[in-house]
Design a protein around this motif. Structure first.
Motif, PDB file in Angstrom:
ATOM      1  N   LEU A 147       0.861  -1.345  -0.084  1.00 11.24           N
ATOM      2  CA  LEU A 147       0.147  -0.011  -0.197  1.00 11.24           C
ATOM      3  C   LEU A 147       0.884   1.287  -0.062  1.00 11.24           C
ATOM      4  O   LEU A 147       1.933   1.441   0.666  1.00 11.24           O
ATOM      5  CB  LEU A 147      -0.939  -0.054   1.303  1.00 11.24           C
ATOM      6  CG  LEU A 147      -2.144  -1.145   1.224  1.00 11.24           C
ATOM      7  CD1 LEU A 147      -2.620  -0.936   2.685  1.00 11.24           C
ATOM      8  CD2 LEU A 147      -2.991  -0.943   0.212  1.00 11.24           C
ATOM      9  N   ASP A 148       0.692   2.355  -0.764  1.00 15.39           N
ATOM     10  CA  ASP A 148       1.244   3.304  -0.950  1.00 15.39           C
ATOM     11  C   ASP A 148       0.888   4.599  -0.185  1.00 15.39           C
ATOM     12  O   ASP A 148      -0.591   4.977  -0.195  1.00 15.39           O
ATOM     13  CB  ASP A 148       1.638   3.813  -2.383  1.00 15.39           C
ATOM     14  CG  ASP A 148       2.550   4.730  -2.609  1.00 15.39           C
ATOM     15  OD1 ASP A 148       2.712   5.791  -1.856  1.00 15.39           O
ATOM     16  OD2 ASP A 148       3.320   4.620  -3.600  1.00 15.39           O
ATOM     17  N   GLY A 149       1.467   5.113   0.796  1.00 17.29           N
ATOM     18  CA  GLY A 149       1.157   6.114   1.890  1.00 17.29           C
ATOM     19  C   GLY A 149       0.364   7.187   0.889  1.00 17.29           C
ATOM     20  O   GLY A 149      -0.482   7.905   1.205  1.00 17.29           O
ATOM     21  N   THR A 150       1.074   7.550  -0.233  1.00 13.65           N
ATOM     22  CA  THR A 150       0.333   8.568  -0.864  1.00 13.65           C
ATOM     23  C   THR A 150      -1.144   8.567  -1.587  1.00 13.65           C
ATOM     24  O   THR A 150      -1.646   9.327  -1.896  1.00 13.65           O
ATOM     25  CB  THR A 150       1.358   9.098  -2.278  1.00 13.65           C
ATOM     26  OG1 THR A 150       1.186   7.817  -3.088  1.00 13.65           O
ATOM     27  CG2 THR A 150       2.860   9.331  -1.820  1.00 13.65           C
ATOM     28  N   ASP A 151      -1.532   7.201  -1.476  1.00 11.83           N
ATOM     29  CA  ASP A 151      -2.723   6.756  -1.920  1.00 11.83           C
ATOM     30  C   ASP A 151      -3.689   6.821  -0.722  1.00 11.83           C
ATOM     31  O   ASP A 151      -4.750   7.055  -0.819  1.00 11.83           O
ATOM     32  CB  ASP A 151      -2.840   5.506  -2.529  1.00 11.83           C
ATOM     33  CG  ASP A 151      -2.242   5.020  -4.016  1.00 11.83           C
ATOM     34  OD1 ASP A 151      -2.195   6.421  -4.512  1.00 11.83           O
ATOM     35  OD2 ASP A 151      -1.532   4.293  -3.992  1.00 11.83           O
TER      36      ASP A 151
END
Ligand code: ASP
Ligand code: MG
Length: 551
Positions: A147-151
């Motif tokens: 999971l990408d924190g920017t998402d």
């Protein structure tokens, strides 16, 4: 319920270490599921990206070299983990490197690197490590997704030190964790502003990501997996007797992290404390070690103080003058001038005579701070009501921290006795009214000695320092006895024979001291005796009249 674990840069810094993390997660994911695993960038990568932000606007060739090195490093890890056939991963990594290069080029063309561009570049370390680690977990049979924190995280737009808005992020986060995986691997350190720009959460910010997630997901605990076995009573590189603390309070952890204890990023504590979620520090390289728990009650160890810590390098500014006493507003103006000059004040003291106020600042701020104060008080200085500001460099702050100090007389006394015995001069003293911290300013050159002296006073009160002359048959037998006594032996702080001498305030291993002495400094009896602090023991194991003459 979700369990949250965070692995730092060294824990994921190499193929071998990622395998280690894989082993830990393999065991863990066979128990409680799902797990939320927050990861840092590979060790050193964020520093290199930082370098890239500096090079990009000016030096395209060097920037390109550094970019290529980063790319190679990640590709080598992917190959080392046997993931080169994972096409999904290859695509993600390729996309991120393309985007990174575009950012570098953009910065070069504009000849600048704005704070927003800076954060965008810095965030690629985590955005690369998370998918690689998740792919590795899949390859060893764990049902995992990255999971990408920017998402998922919405933050404010204070680039370089943004804070996550938990409420605004909650829906997306809950959604993201609902895709039925056993282990989610989340990027630490990065989020996105409301407008969608990549933000970073401050150096060391992956710890904070983990705490925020734990708070949002109501985790029972946050585990911070790092390369040391917990928080120590002092920096073990300086204080030989430093020991692990089994449990401390949130407030103590905050005080200690303030002083660059380095194990935990300060802002991590707030979200955990708010929901009373314990933070557990664990060692990836010694997974069975008990570590340190940070919680509401602390006090797992029965010491009068919790830790001794330091700020290595500070400068002291002293403002004095007859025109200060009884005049309201002097302090307010002083701090106003410093604030206007954007200077961070580390420590403040004012005696009740009100004749002087002392402030400690970073040495790099000293000149600017002096100018700000002198220009603010120029009329008073001209009228000789206030003296020109005195400045002093080469100082350090030693701080004694602990909740047990509260309402307990004698703590400060112990600190000053330990320092006084070594003839260590104290320039300024501060204690907050929370009584959680007593700070003293002293010479930087004496810091290591002071840390050991104060640490011994609280944690090893019984251990006298011994300075021994003579390392022959008698001296050797004495060292043998020290060795056998183990922890109960006195601290061997000095050893000399007729040719050489060795002094180590922290104490040396009695078993190997004689061999070490061979490489010691040439003997100078005057220097040797001058290094002996009062209160320690001098042992003469020679038959020399000259030595006896020194008594
Ligand atoms: N990679 C980031 C740093 O080095 C964040 C972290 O590791 O916590 O500061
Ligand atoms: Mg860290």
């Amino acid at each position: 319920m979700m369990h949250v674990l965070k692995f730092g840069g060294t824990s994921v810094g190499s193929v071998e270490n990622i395998r280690r993390v894989g082993e830990i997660l393999h065991i863990r994911s066979s128990g409680h599921k799902p797990l939320c695993v927050v990861v840092s960038a590979f060790a050193g990568v964020t520093n290199q990206l930082q370098k890239l932000t500096e090079l990009a606007p000016r030096r395209s060739l060097e920037a390109e070299k550094l970019y290529e090195a980063l790319r190679r490093r990640h590709e080598e890890v992917i190959r080392g983990l046997g993931l080169e056939k994972d096409t999904g991963l290859a695509e993600t990594v390729h996309d991120h490197f393309t985007a990174l290069w575009e950012t570098v080029r953009g910065s070069y063309l504009l000849r600048e690197c704005s704070v927003a561009v800076h954060d965008r570049m810095l965030g690629f370390g985590e955005r690369l490590s998370a998918p690689i680690i998740s792919a590795y977990l899949r390859s060893i049979g764990i049902n995992s997704a990255p999971l990408d924190g920017t998402d998922i995280f919405i933050s404010d737009d204070r680039f370089g030190g943004a804070r996550i808005n938990r409420k605004a992020s909650l829906k997306r986060t809950e959604q993201a964790f609902r895709s039925g995986k056993d282990v989610y691997v989340v990027t630490g350190f990065v989020a996105a502003s409301e407008k969608g720009a990549v933000t970073t959460l401050g150096r060391g910010g992956s710890d904070y990501t983990a705490a925020v997630l734990a708070a949002m997901l109501h985790a029972p605990e946050v585990e911070i997996w790092t390369d040391v076995s917990g928080i120590m009573t002092a920096n073990p590189a300086v204080v030989r007797g430093a020991r692990r603390l089994s449990s401390i309070t949130y407030a103590e952890a905050m005080e200690l992290s303030h002083f660059g204890a380095g194990v935990l990023y300060g802002p991590t504590i707030q979200p955990a404390m708010e929901q009373n979620i314990p933070i557990r520090i664990l060692n990836t390289f010694k997974p069975l070690d008990a570590g340190t728990v940070i919680n509401k009650s602390g006090g797992g160890d029965d010491y009068p103080v919790t830790g001794i810590t330091a700020i290595d390098d500070v400068a002291l500014l002293t403002m004095e003058g007859s025109g200060m006493a009884g005049v309201p507003g002097v302090a307010a103006r002083l701090f106003g001038y410093l604030a206007a000059a954007d200077i961070n004040v580390i420590l403040i003291t004012q005696a009740s005579s009100e004749h002087s106020i002392c402030v400690a600042v970073a040495p790099s701020d000293m000149k600017k701070a002096r100018r700000a104060i002198e220009s603010g008080f120029r009329h008073e200085i001209k009228a000789h009501e206030i003296d020109p500001v005195k400045e002093q460099k080469g100082l350090s702050v030693l701080a004694v921290v602990g909740q047990n100090m509260r309402h307990k007389p004698g703590i400060a006394g112990k600190v000053f006795r330990a320092l006084g015995r070594r003839r260590i001069n104290v320039y300024a003293i501060a204690q907050g009214s929370s009584e959680l911290n007593v700070s003293v300013v002293l010479e930087h050159d004496q810091l290591s000695e002071a840390l050991n002296a104060v640490h011994d006073a609280f944690f090893d009160p019984g251990r006298v320092a011994v300075y021994c002359v003579g390392a022959g048959t008698v001296g050797g037998a004495l060292l043998e006895m020290f060795k056998d006594a183990g922890d109960n032996a006195p601290r061997l702080a000095g050893l000399a024979n007729s040719r050489r001498m060795l002094v180590d305030e922290r104490g040396m291993a009695p078993g190997s001291a004689r061999e070490a002495l061979v490489k010691g400094r040439p003997l100078d009896m005057a220097t040797f005796t001058a290094s002996i602090p009062p209160g320690s023991v001098f042992v003469d194991c020679t038959a020399s009249e000259d030595v006896a003459g020194l008594y």
